[in-house]
Design a protein around this motif. Sequence first.
Motif, mmCIF file in Angstrom:
data_model
loop_
_atom_site.group_PDB
_atom_site.id
_atom_site.type_symbol
_atom_site.label_atom_id
_atom_site.label_comp_id
_atom_site.label_asym_id
_atom_site.label_seq_id
_atom_site.Cartn_x
_atom_site.Cartn_y
_atom_site.Cartn_z
ATOM 1 N N THR A 193 0.836 -1.207 0.000
ATOM 2 C CA THR A 193 0.000 0.000 0.000
ATOM 3 C C THR A 193 0.868 1.253 0.000
ATOM 4 O O THR A 193 0.584 2.211 -0.718
ATOM 5 N N PHE A 194 1.939 1.229 0.785
ATOM 6 C CA PHE A 194 2.843 2.376 0.839
ATOM 7 C C PHE A 194 3.550 2.568 -0.503
ATOM 8 O O PHE A 194 3.684 3.694 -0.978
ATOM 9 N N GLU A 195 3.975 1.475 -1.102
ATOM 10 C CA GLU A 195 4.611 1.565 -2.424
ATOM 11 C C GLU A 195 3.635 2.140 -3.445
ATOM 12 O O GLU A 195 4.008 2.985 -4.257
ATOM 13 N N HIS A 196 2.393 1.674 -3.399
ATOM 14 C CA HIS A 196 1.367 2.142 -4.332
ATOM 15 C C HIS A 196 1.178 3.664 -4.235
ATOM 16 O O HIS A 196 0.936 4.327 -5.237
ATOM 17 N N HIS A 197 1.283 4.202 -3.036
ATOM 18 C CA HIS A 197 1.094 5.644 -2.825
ATOM 19 C C HIS A 197 2.421 6.414 -2.786
ATOM 20 O O HIS A 197 2.436 7.597 -2.432
ATOM 21 N N ASN A 198 3.512 5.730 -3.127
ATOM 22 C CA ASN A 198 4.854 6.342 -3.138
ATOM 23 C C ASN A 198 5.232 6.958 -1.795
ATOM 24 O O ASN A 198 5.824 8.038 -1.733
ATOM 25 N N ILE A 199 4.867 6.275 -0.720
ATOM 26 C CA ILE A 199 5.218 6.727 0.626
ATOM 27 C C ILE A 199 6.424 5.920 1.083
ATOM 28 O O ILE A 199 6.406 4.692 1.063
ATOM 29 N N LYS A 200 7.468 6.636 1.482
ATOM 30 C CA LYS A 200 8.691 5.978 1.942
ATOM 31 C C LYS A 200 8.493 5.537 3.394
ATOM 32 O O LYS A 200 8.123 6.332 4.246
ATOM 33 N N LEU A 201 8.752 4.255 3.647
ATOM 34 C CA LEU A 201 8.631 3.689 4.987
ATOM 35 C C LEU A 201 10.041 3.414 5.487
ATOM 36 O O LEU A 201 10.714 2.513 5.004
ATOM 37 N N GLU A 202 10.503 4.253 6.426
ATOM 38 C CA GLU A 202 11.880 4.169 6.920
ATOM 39 C C GLU A 202 11.898 3.518 8.293
ATOM 40 O O GLU A 202 11.009 3.747 9.102
ATOM 41 N N LYS A 203 12.933 2.716 8.547
ATOM 42 C CA LYS A 203 13.092 2.151 9.887
ATOM 43 C C LYS A 203 14.497 2.448 10.389
ATOM 44 O O LYS A 203 15.445 2.495 9.622
ATOM 45 N N ASN A 204 14.570 2.667 11.688
ATOM 46 C CA ASN A 204 15.844 2.965 12.330
ATOM 47 C C ASN A 204 15.850 2.244 13.676
ATOM 48 O O ASN A 204 15.225 2.696 14.624
ATOM 49 N N PHE A 205 16.537 1.101 13.723
ATOM 50 C CA PHE A 205 16.626 0.318 14.949
ATOM 51 C C PHE A 205 17.980 0.579 15.591
ATOM 52 O O PHE A 205 19.007 0.277 14.996
ATOM 53 N N GLU A 206 17.987 1.160 16.801
ATOM 54 C CA GLU A 206 19.254 1.427 17.489
ATOM 55 C C GLU A 206 19.895 0.153 18.021
ATOM 56 O O GLU A 206 21.100 0.103 18.206
ATOM 57 N N GLU A 207 19.079 -0.855 18.289
ATOM 58 C CA GLU A 207 19.575 -2.154 18.761
ATOM 59 C C GLU A 207 19.025 -3.231 17.839
ATOM 60 O O GLU A 207 17.946 -3.074 17.259
ATOM 61 N N GLU A 208 19.749 -4.345 17.742
ATOM 62 C CA GLU A 208 19.294 -5.452 16.894
ATOM 63 C C GLU A 208 18.016 -6.077 17.434
ATOM 64 O O GLU A 208 17.127 -6.480 16.691
ATOM 65 N N LYS A 209 17.909 -6.151 18.766
ATOM 66 C CA LYS A 209 16.741 -6.743 19.409
ATOM 67 C C LYS A 209 16.434 -5.950 20.674
ATOM 68 O O LYS A 209 17.322 -5.656 21.455
ATOM 69 N N ILE A 210 15.150 -5.599 20.850
ATOM 70 C CA ILE A 210 14.711 -4.906 22.055
ATOM 71 C C ILE A 210 13.547 -5.707 22.628
ATOM 72 O O ILE A 210 12.445 -5.684 22.082
ATOM 73 N N GLU A 211 13.805 -6.412 23.720
ATOM 74 C CA GLU A 211 12.808 -7.293 24.302
ATOM 75 C C GLU A 211 12.015 -6.562 25.386
ATOM 76 O O GLU A 211 12.582 -5.945 26.273
ATOM 77 N N VAL A 212 10.689 -6.661 25.263
ATOM 78 C CA VAL A 212 9.777 -6.044 26.232
ATOM 79 C C VAL A 212 8.732 -7.066 26.654
ATOM 80 O O VAL A 212 8.641 -8.154 26.083
ATOM 81 N N SER A 213 7.920 -6.688 27.633
ATOM 82 C CA SER A 213 6.884 -7.568 28.159
ATOM 83 C C SER A 213 5.516 -7.031 27.771
ATOM 84 O O SER A 213 5.228 -5.847 27.941
ATOM 85 N N GLY A 214 4.675 -7.921 27.258
ATOM 86 C CA GLY A 214 3.332 -7.491 26.890
ATOM 87 C C GLY A 214 2.633 -8.492 26.008
ATOM 88 O O GLY A 214 2.825 -9.701 26.143
ATOM 89 N N PHE A 215 1.864 -7.976 25.085
ATOM 90 C CA PHE A 215 1.051 -8.790 24.192
ATOM 91 C C PHE A 215 1.437 -8.459 22.751
ATOM 92 O O PHE A 215 0.985 -7.446 22.201
ATOM 93 N N PRO A 216 2.285 -9.270 22.130
ATOM 94 C CA PRO A 216 2.840 -8.921 20.816
ATOM 95 C C PRO A 216 1.796 -8.717 19.720
ATOM 96 O O PRO A 216 1.951 -7.817 18.893
ATOM 97 N N ASN A 217 0.737 -9.517 19.709
ATOM 98 C CA ASN A 217 -0.261 -9.356 18.652
ATOM 99 C C ASN A 217 -1.047 -8.056 18.817
ATOM 100 O O ASN A 217 -1.306 -7.352 17.834
ATOM 101 N N GLU A 218 -1.418 -7.743 20.044
ATOM 102 C CA GLU A 218 -2.117 -6.477 20.292
ATOM 103 C C GLU A 218 -1.206 -5.300 19.954
ATOM 104 O O GLU A 218 -1.641 -4.310 19.371
ATOM 105 N N PHE A 219 0.068 -5.421 20.316
ATOM 106 C CA PHE A 219 1.035 -4.359 20.018
ATOM 107 C C PHE A 219 1.160 -4.159 18.507
ATOM 108 O O PHE A 219 1.193 -3.022 18.031
ATOM 109 N N SER A 220 1.187 -5.252 17.758
ATOM 110 C CA SER A 220 1.256 -5.148 16.298
ATOM 111 C C SER A 220 0.041 -4.418 15.743
ATOM 112 O O SER A 220 0.153 -3.632 14.794
ATOM 113 N N GLN A 221 -1.131 -4.669 16.329
ATOM 114 C CA GLN A 221 -2.337 -3.966 15.884
ATOM 115 C C GLN A 221 -2.231 -2.462 16.131
ATOM 116 O O GLN A 221 -2.666 -1.653 15.305
ATOM 117 N N VAL A 222 -1.643 -2.098 17.258
ATOM 118 C CA VAL A 222 -1.447 -0.675 17.568
ATOM 119 C C VAL A 222 -0.509 -0.040 16.533
ATOM 120 O O VAL A 222 -0.796 1.038 16.007
#
Length: 185
Positions: free
Chosen positions: A53-82
Amino acid sequence: EVMDRTVSKAEMLTKNMSKTIDDFRNFFRPNKAKELFDINKSVLDAMDLVESTFEHHNIKLEKNFEEEKIEVSGFPNEFSQVILNIISNAKDALIENKIEKPFVNIKTYEDEKFGFLSIEDNAGGIDKNIMNQIFEPYFTTKYKKQGTGIGLYMSKMIMEKNMQGKLLVENSVNGAKFIFAIPKK
């Protein structure tokens, strides 16, 4: 090759929709258990879902991860929905405002107690007159057929009530910037 990629993407979307249905079914269950998960993986999963969808609208989706892995506690599927909700809102704002060279920048970082995620767009920001209302239930700036005003409210509920984290918003020099703080334990 194109067919294989398309079928693979369709399978991933179908699995995600099934997970989403299960998540909604379990949303109000009081005895669900938190689990450790990687913020970066959640971001990458969400990016995979919106990539075309982003490609279709020519929107650049940039990511910047300061760490390779950042582990937290919670609900991963709900977090993905957010994450999907915030990214989707950014996309809508970029399209609606007809932004030249539109982008969404996603950044993750951490300190001793929290994993952080920021999602920033260059759509011009949120009107100061409504900034304090955007997390209220049924508040929307979209037409009724495009939005119910429940997405940001549910996102805040997931982050703060379910995961004991924080979801804040501010205007940056480019546009709106949503900042998540997720406890590590």
